[in-house]
Write an enzyme that holds these catalytic residues in place. Sequence first.
Site, short mmCIF file in Angstrom:
data_model
loop_
_atom_site.label_atom_id
_atom_site.label_comp_id
_atom_site.label_asym_id
_atom_site.label_seq_id
_atom_site.Cartn_x
_atom_site.Cartn_y
_atom_site.Cartn_z
N LYS A 64 0.51 -1.23 -0.40
CA LYS A 64 -0.06 -0.36 0.21
C LYS A 64 0.66 1.18 0.09
O LYS A 64 0.10 2.28 0.13
CB LYS A 64 -1.25 0.70 1.26
CG LYS A 64 -1.99 -1.37 1.38
CD LYS A 64 -2.46 -1.31 -0.16
CE LYS A 64 -3.25 -1.02 -0.65
NZ LYS A 64 -3.92 -1.11 -2.00
N GLY A 65 2.04 1.88 0.02
CA GLY A 65 3.00 2.19 -0.74
C GLY A 65 3.08 3.62 -1.31
O GLY A 65 3.43 4.34 -1.86
N GLY A 66 2.35 2.68 -2.54
CA GLY A 66 2.19 3.51 -4.72
C GLY A 66 3.01 2.20 -4.95
O GLY A 66 3.80 2.84 -6.22
N THR A 67 2.95 0.87 -5.06
CA THR A 67 4.01 0.12 -5.30
C THR A 67 4.04 -0.71 -6.93
O THR A 67 4.36 -0.10 -7.47
CB THR A 67 4.33 -1.26 -4.58
OG1 THR A 67 3.06 -1.54 -4.59
CG2 THR A 67 4.88 -0.86 -3.31
N ARG A 68 2.24 -0.17 -7.03
CA ARG A 68 1.79 -0.59 -8.65
C ARG A 68 2.32 0.53 -9.42
O ARG A 68 2.02 0.88 -10.36
CB ARG A 68 0.63 -0.91 -8.50
CG ARG A 68 -0.45 -1.10 -9.87
CD ARG A 68 -0.04 -1.56 -10.57
NE ARG A 68 0.45 -3.72 -10.11
CZ ARG A 68 0.85 -4.36 -10.69
NH1 ARG A 68 1.56 -4.24 -11.51
NH2 ARG A 68 0.88 -5.29 -9.93
N SER A 153 -4.72 2.16 4.87
CA SER A 153 -5.10 1.88 3.53
C SER A 153 -4.84 0.39 3.27
O SER A 153 -6.20 -0.32 3.00
CB SER A 153 -3.88 2.25 2.54
OG SER A 153 -4.03 2.15 1.06
N GLY A 271 -6.03 4.40 -4.67
CA GLY A 271 -6.92 5.36 -4.59
C GLY A 271 -8.46 5.37 -4.18
O GLY A 271 -8.93 6.27 -4.41
N ARG A 272 -8.53 4.11 -3.19
CA ARG A 272 -9.84 3.87 -2.57
C ARG A 272 -10.07 5.22 -2.07
O ARG A 272 -9.01 4.85 -1.17
CB ARG A 272 -9.58 3.15 -2.10
CG ARG A 272 -9.73 1.27 -2.62
CD ARG A 272 -10.35 0.22 -2.09
NE ARG A 272 -9.84 -0.62 -1.76
CZ ARG A 272 -8.99 -1.70 -1.79
NH1 ARG A 272 -9.84 -2.37 -2.73
NH2 ARG A 272 -7.93 -2.00 -1.64
N PRO A 273 -11.61 5.34 -1.51
CA PRO A 273 -11.63 6.54 -0.29
C PRO A 273 -11.49 5.38 0.96
O PRO A 273 -11.95 4.63 1.13
CB PRO A 273 -13.66 6.82 -0.94
CG PRO A 273 -13.67 5.44 -1.67
CD PRO A 273 -12.47 5.64 -2.28
P1 A3P Z 1 -5.25 3.85 -1.61
O1 A3P Z 1 -6.09 2.82 -1.94
O2 A3P Z 1 -5.33 3.65 0.28
O3 A3P Z 1 -5.13 5.74 -1.37
P2 A3P Z 1 0.13 -0.54 -3.58
O4 A3P Z 1 0.30 -0.77 -5.40
O5 A3P Z 1 1.45 -0.29 -3.49
O6 A3P Z 1 -1.08 -1.40 -2.66
O7 A3P Z 1 -0.10 1.45 -3.08
C1 A3P Z 1 -1.32 1.56 -3.21
C2 A3P Z 1 -1.93 2.57 -2.85
O8 A3P Z 1 -0.65 4.11 -4.37
C3 A3P Z 1 -3.02 3.71 -2.85
O9 A3P Z 1 -3.69 3.47 -1.69
C4 A3P Z 1 -2.25 5.12 -3.32
O10 A3P Z 1 -2.31 6.09 -2.53
C5 A3P Z 1 -1.08 4.84 -3.88
N1 A3P Z 1 -1.10 5.60 -5.26
C6 A3P Z 1 0.34 6.32 -5.33
N2 A3P Z 1 -0.11 7.00 -6.65
C7 A3P Z 1 -1.51 6.43 -7.42
C8 A3P Z 1 -1.43 6.40 -8.15
N3 A3P Z 1 -0.95 7.30 -9.54
N4 A3P Z 1 -2.65 6.40 -8.46
C9 A3P Z 1 -3.17 5.67 -8.02
N5 A3P Z 1 -3.25 5.51 -6.76
C10 A3P Z 1 -2.29 6.09 -6.27
#
Ligand code: A3P
Length: 307
Positions: A64-68, A153, A271-273
């Site tokens: 949940k850091g933003g790895t994707r 998250s 980017g879920r609420p």
């Molecule tokens: P939230 O869904 O809590 O906002 P991971 O890919 O490691 O699972 O991380 C998911 C998180 O990536 C999302 O958490 C979101 O905040 C973040 N994120 C960073 N850049 C993003 C982007 N461009 N689009 C969507 N989410 C992004």
Amino acid sequence: MITFCLLHIDQHSDSWDVAYIGQVQQQIANGERAKAEDVDNNISVFNNFGTKKFPQAIIIGVKKGGTRALLEFLRIHPDVRAVGAEPHFFDRFYEKGLEWYRNLMPRTLDGQITMEKTPSYFVTKEAPRRVFAMSRQTKLIVVVRDPVTRAVSDYTQTLSKNPGLPTFQNLVFKNSSRGLIDTSWSAVRIGIYAKHLENWLQFFPLSRLLFVSGERLVTDPAGEMGRVQDFLGLKRVITDKHFYFNQTKGFPCLKKPEGSSRQRCLGKSKGRPHPHISPEVLLRLRDFYRPFNLKFYQMTGQDFGWD
Ligand code: A3P
């Protein structure tokens, strides 16, 4: 004849359907022909040029850091070839052996970097030793995010799969009357970055690790991608011109390549609420993390500004 095969990644889940990958590999082996398309948000193009190599760089965390987002942004680079899904080799499938792992990798030409991302590696005790045994030269990237927001998250993700989950408040405290944080809950444990980093530093020097700010990846994706490309020794190809801020999504998205109508934002699960959590609970959790965060800033030489 060139054979292309498409690997579709489910963006609503980061779990890897290994059976499906196996099937795709089998199709490649059999020389079955599939429709060729551009590399996109959720599609990898595999071709039969080049060779399969062990990854020279791995995004090891954090969940949940933003790895994707980081991986998808990196895949724009012509010198990066990455597995779209998460191999989970160094935590779940290590007994399958290194050749199994290498076989999962896309083919690369000389000068191209092979990559994968599996965020659970960062918190897996055995992972540093195992990655080191593959290659001590491996570059390691960790996307870190305020551990309080990260925990929420993480909880939000679990809640989306299991709507009957107890409240965040019920899970975060061992005993809510005394306010003791339950460190055995993985949503809390993962955010103690200093502790996990210690394990990696037993095997890798700090110079082999890059810490990407999950917050800056959202507010300044091009700036953060500049640091990543430098660390990987890549030409700075990914720049401002690749991103736009999507007001509806509330996040940066990739600009469409010319002539394509394909969606370039990440999927719904990114980017879920988040649910509302009481400020007192968040404050208590913030107090809990503060000393670990300070230790982490000291270890990395970077102040991530969470406190
Ligand atoms: P939230 O869904 O809590 O906002 P991971 O890919 O490691 O699972 O991380 C998911 C998180 O990536 C999302 O958490 C979101 O905040 C973040 N994120 C960073 N850049 C993003 C982007 N461009 N689009 C969507 N989410 C992004």
